[in-house]
Design a protein around this motif. Structure first.
Motif: not given
Ligand SMILES: Nc1ncnc2c1ncn2[C@@H]1O[C@H](COP(=O)(O)OP(=O)(O)OP(=O)(O)O)[C@@H](O)[C@H]1O
Ligand SMILES: [Mg+2]
Length: 152
Positions: A28-30, A51-53, A76-78, A103-105
């Protein structure tokens, strides 16, 4: 995943919402980093520090098109959140009315997930050597036509 993010960046409009589902380490972050780095490069900005949040939960970046003054893209990284109330506290409503979002998660959003979001699910296969993406996006935001033009 990164190259796919680059391609997706070409389709993105200022109000878009993209969600990324997939387990820990799915990529996801990639993908998000690939998309954001292309947007920053288009804006003539440095793209080497994305950066990954994971701890900040949300990270805003400038939007390249200067006819859209004040617009941003919010990553977003939830993962660390429990539910929609905490998402609202992060400024989700403001972002929705104004900014693009990746938006991740997104399961943490529950009922807050906008109907016009492009939903991407990532599934590692072959012991993690490859990924299968399942992509869902409605007519209202024009996703079928936009995805058809995707340069992979
Ligand atoms: N298509 C791919 N093929 C093989 N490896 C990949 C692929 N995409 C990403 N990876 C690798 O998988 C690892 C995890 O990726 P990433 O950090 O993007 O996952 P994530 O979904 O954000 O995980 P988390 O939820 O734990 O933050 C990284 O080392 C990345 O390089
Ligand atoms: Mg991640």
């Amino acid at each position: 995943m990164s190259a796919f993010g680059h391609s997706l960046a070409r389709l993105l409009k200022s109000g878009d919402v993209i969600t990324l589902e997939g387990g820990l380490g799915a990529g996801k972050s990639t993908l998000a980093r690939g998309l954001i780095s292309r947007i920053l490069e288009d804006a003539g900005l440095a793209s080497d520090d994305i950066p990954s949040p994971t701890f900040t939960l949300v990270q805003p970046y400038p939007w390249p098109d200067d006819t859209d003054a004040g617009r941003e893209i919010w990553h977003f990284d939830l993962w660390r959140l429990d539910g929609p109330d905490e998402v609202i506290e992060l400024g989700f409503d403001e972002a929705l009315s104004r900014h693009a979002m990746i938006i991740e998660w997104p399961d943490r959003l529950a009922g807050l997930l906008p109907a016009e979001a492009l939903q991407i699910e990532i599934e590692p296969i072959d012991d993690g050597a490859a990924r299968v993406l399942s992509i869902k996006g409605g007519e209202a935001a024009g996703w079928p036509e936009r995805l058809a033009s995707l340069a992979l």
